[in-house]
Enzyme design. Sequence first.
Site, PDB file in Angstrom:
ATOM      1  N   GLY A  12     -26.073 -14.189 -42.038  1.00 49.01           N
ATOM      2  CA  GLY A  12     -24.709 -14.283 -42.048  1.00 49.01           C
ATOM      3  C   GLY A  12     -23.833 -14.806 -41.248  1.00 49.01           C
ATOM      4  O   GLY A  12     -22.528 -14.568 -40.826  1.00 49.01           O
ATOM      5  N   SER A  13     -24.435 -15.880 -40.171  1.00 45.97           N
ATOM      6  CA  SER A  13     -23.526 -16.486 -39.234  1.00 45.97           C
ATOM      7  C   SER A  13     -22.381 -17.556 -39.984  1.00 45.97           C
ATOM      8  O   SER A  13     -21.452 -17.749 -39.623  1.00 45.97           O
ATOM      9  CB  SER A  13     -24.419 -17.391 -38.378  1.00 45.97           C
ATOM     10  OG  SER A  13     -25.007 -18.422 -38.854  1.00 45.97           O
ATOM     11  N   ASN A  14     -22.815 -17.877 -41.147  1.00 42.45           N
ATOM     12  CA  ASN A  14     -21.871 -18.936 -41.937  1.00 42.45           C
ATOM     13  C   ASN A  14     -20.921 -17.632 -42.368  1.00 42.45           C
ATOM     14  O   ASN A  14     -19.597 -18.349 -42.387  1.00 42.45           O
ATOM     15  CB  ASN A  14     -22.470 -19.618 -42.911  1.00 42.45           C
ATOM     16  CG  ASN A  14     -22.954 -20.870 -42.669  1.00 42.45           C
ATOM     17  OD1 ASN A  14     -22.334 -21.961 -42.453  1.00 42.45           O
ATOM     18  ND2 ASN A  14     -24.446 -20.972 -42.560  1.00 42.45           N
ATOM     19  N   LEU A  87     -31.088 -16.721 -57.446  1.00 42.45           N
ATOM     20  CA  LEU A  87     -30.472 -17.657 -58.226  1.00 42.45           C
ATOM     21  C   LEU A  87     -29.189 -17.055 -59.320  1.00 42.45           C
ATOM     22  O   LEU A  87     -29.241 -15.872 -59.519  1.00 42.45           O
ATOM     23  CB  LEU A  87     -31.476 -18.153 -59.393  1.00 42.45           C
ATOM     24  CG  LEU A  87     -30.743 -18.982 -60.606  1.00 42.45           C
ATOM     25  CD1 LEU A  87     -30.618 -20.323 -60.267  1.00 42.45           C
ATOM     26  CD2 LEU A  87     -32.286 -18.859 -61.718  1.00 42.45           C
ATOM     27  N   VAL A  88     -27.937 -17.438 -59.064  1.00 42.70           N
ATOM     28  CA  VAL A  88     -26.877 -16.912 -59.545  1.00 42.70           C
ATOM     29  C   VAL A  88     -27.076 -16.659 -61.258  1.00 42.70           C
ATOM     30  O   VAL A  88     -27.380 -17.806 -61.751  1.00 42.70           O
ATOM     31  CB  VAL A  88     -25.736 -17.659 -59.318  1.00 42.70           C
ATOM     32  CG1 VAL A  88     -24.538 -16.927 -59.950  1.00 42.70           C
ATOM     33  CG2 VAL A  88     -25.642 -17.750 -57.714  1.00 42.70           C
ATOM     34  N   ASN A 102     -21.893 -23.584 -52.908  1.00 46.66           N
ATOM     35  CA  ASN A 102     -23.027 -23.139 -52.356  1.00 46.66           C
ATOM     36  C   ASN A 102     -23.413 -24.086 -51.150  1.00 46.66           C
ATOM     37  O   ASN A 102     -22.935 -25.364 -51.188  1.00 46.66           O
ATOM     38  CB  ASN A 102     -24.640 -23.348 -53.007  1.00 46.66           C
ATOM     39  CG  ASN A 102     -25.527 -22.737 -52.289  1.00 46.66           C
ATOM     40  OD1 ASN A 102     -25.644 -21.707 -51.563  1.00 46.66           O
ATOM     41  ND2 ASN A 102     -26.881 -23.511 -52.443  1.00 46.66           N
ATOM     42  N   HIS A 104     -26.539 -25.815 -48.660  1.00 38.43           N
ATOM     43  CA  HIS A 104     -27.960 -25.899 -48.789  1.00 38.43           C
ATOM     44  C   HIS A 104     -28.003 -26.912 -47.287  1.00 38.43           C
ATOM     45  O   HIS A 104     -27.808 -27.666 -46.982  1.00 38.43           O
ATOM     46  CB  HIS A 104     -28.495 -26.630 -49.964  1.00 38.43           C
ATOM     47  CG  HIS A 104     -30.027 -26.806 -50.210  1.00 38.43           C
ATOM     48  ND1 HIS A 104     -30.777 -25.682 -50.321  1.00 38.43           N
ATOM     49  CD2 HIS A 104     -30.790 -27.608 -49.567  1.00 38.43           C
ATOM     50  CE1 HIS A 104     -31.905 -26.047 -50.194  1.00 38.43           C
ATOM     51  NE2 HIS A 104     -32.269 -27.090 -49.652  1.00 38.43           N
TER      52      HIS A 104
END
Length: 187
Positions: A12-14, A87-88, A102, A104
């Site tokens: 979770g750094s982003n 996958l959403v 998203n 990537h």
Amino acid sequence: MKQLAVFASGSGSNAEHLAVTFAQGDIARVAAIYCNNPKAYVIERAAKLNIPLVLFNRDEFVHAESLVRDLHDRQIDLIVLAGFLWLVPEPLTRAFAGRIVNIHPALLPKFGGKGMYGMAVHQAVLAAGETESGITIHLIDEVYDRGKILLQVSCPVLPDDTPETLADRVHQLEYQHYPGVIEQMLG
Ligand code: GAR
């Protein structure tokens, strides 16, 4: 003030970088962090940042009813995937059509698709002998890593790179560029 929902599965750094960055202005704020992994470090980050955390299991995610309700209750404008593994599902892509973004950690369409997550991506890039990698920020539709590309930025792959050193370089690009693309989408 726009409301962001950040989805994360791991460190979770982003997520933290986005929360801190947007907290400094008045354009948007991270209203909640959504997580599918009860062991993820992002849960501790959410607590430290004082941001509500919504934990869900696979069943709740796939059916998405309660999740969509929760997102609407919080008046979420944009769903931001930041290191999110699953996958959403269609109910969510339908409810937030064109409003799921998203990031990537490679230059899609290379090194995308199922299983291409986090370190696995950097290992694959190195194994393929690539001389450059980078980030791709794109909209989400029903297919993994195939939505409209909003931004790609590249960085070199160095001869002595390990997956960790490459991941660090790519993470720096992510922190640098993700907030700006989100801001553009909100504008
Ligand atoms: C990030 O590099 C992100 O691009 C990647 O996972 C990492 C999560 O790092 N996402 C994917 O691989 C999605 N297919 P973080 O948890 O420290 O933000």
